[in-house]
Design a protein around this motif. Structure first.
Motif, PDB file in Angstrom:
ATOM      1  N   ASN A   2       0.826  -1.202   0.000  1.00 19.64           N
ATOM      2  CA  ASN A   2       0.000   0.000   0.000  1.00 19.64           C
ATOM      3  C   ASN A   2       0.865   1.260   0.000  1.00 19.64           C
ATOM      4  O   ASN A   2       0.549   2.233  -0.676  1.00 19.64           O
ATOM      5  N   ALA A   3       1.966   1.231   0.746  1.00 27.09           N
ATOM      6  CA  ALA A   3       2.856   2.398   0.783  1.00 27.09           C
ATOM      7  C   ALA A   3       3.484   2.649  -0.592  1.00 27.09           C
ATOM      8  O   ALA A   3       3.647   3.798  -1.004  1.00 27.09           O
ATOM      9  N   LEU A   4       3.820   1.576  -1.300  1.00 25.87           N
ATOM     10  CA  LEU A   4       4.404   1.726  -2.630  1.00 25.87           C
ATOM     11  C   LEU A   4       3.388   2.313  -3.613  1.00 25.87           C
ATOM     12  O   LEU A   4       3.701   3.244  -4.362  1.00 25.87           O
ATOM     13  N   SER A   6       0.849   4.166  -2.998  1.00 28.49           N
ATOM     14  CA  SER A   6       0.414   5.527  -2.706  1.00 28.49           C
ATOM     15  C   SER A   6       1.543   6.540  -2.769  1.00 28.49           C
ATOM     16  O   SER A   6       1.315   7.691  -2.451  1.00 28.49           O
ATOM     17  N   SER A   7       2.715   6.131  -3.195  1.00 33.65           N
ATOM     18  CA  SER A   7       3.799   7.113  -3.322  1.00 33.65           C
ATOM     19  C   SER A   7       3.536   7.984  -4.552  1.00 33.65           C
ATOM     20  O   SER A   7       2.950   7.552  -5.542  1.00 33.65           O
ATOM     21  N   ARG A   8       3.968   9.232  -4.471  1.00 39.75           N
ATOM     22  CA  ARG A   8       3.679  10.190  -5.539  1.00 39.75           C
ATOM     23  C   ARG A   8       4.258   9.790  -6.899  1.00 39.75           C
ATOM     24  O   ARG A   8       3.556   9.903  -7.913  1.00 39.75           O
ATOM     25  N   SER A  51      -6.303  10.429  -6.322  1.00 37.07           N
ATOM     26  CA  SER A  51      -5.375  10.189  -5.208  1.00 37.07           C
ATOM     27  C   SER A  51      -4.286  11.255  -5.153  1.00 37.07           C
ATOM     28  O   SER A  51      -3.879  11.671  -4.073  1.00 37.07           O
ATOM     29  N   GLY A  55      -3.867  13.781  -1.956  1.00 43.47           N
ATOM     30  CA  GLY A  55      -2.572  13.903  -1.284  1.00 43.47           C
ATOM     31  C   GLY A  55      -2.101  15.345  -1.247  1.00 43.47           C
ATOM     32  O   GLY A  55      -1.527  15.798  -0.279  1.00 43.47           O
ATOM     33  N   ARG A  59      -1.624  17.773   2.250  1.00 40.01           N
ATOM     34  CA  ARG A  59      -0.334  18.369   2.581  1.00 40.01           C
ATOM     35  C   ARG A  59      -0.426  19.881   2.745  1.00 40.01           C
ATOM     36  O   ARG A  59       0.384  20.484   3.403  1.00 40.01           O
TER      37      ARG A  59
END
Length: 60
Positions: A2-4, A6-8, A51, A55, A59
């Motif tokens: 999931n972290a991969l 959702s990376s920009r 997404s 994000g 921020r």
């Protein structure tokens, strides 16, 4: 995983790549298959774009 996803950089890749494929699919593949490919890739591109915007809003 999931972290991969959702990376920009990955979101930008998914957005741009799927947008290009969605735009070119009807010209590369004839008939219903090209149309459905375009719709599916467009949906993935739209999801990645949303997404990215979410994000950016979180921020700020």
């Amino acid at each position: 995983m999931n972290a991969l996803l959702s990376s920009r950089p990955v979101l930008w890749f998914l957005f741009l790549f799927n947008l290009v494929v969605a735009a070119l699919a009807p010209f590369a593949v004839d008939g219903t298959q090209g149309l459905l490919t375009s719709v599916g890739m467009g949906a993935v591109s739209l999801g990645a774009g949303v997404s990215l915007l979410r994000g950016h809003a979180q921020r700020a």
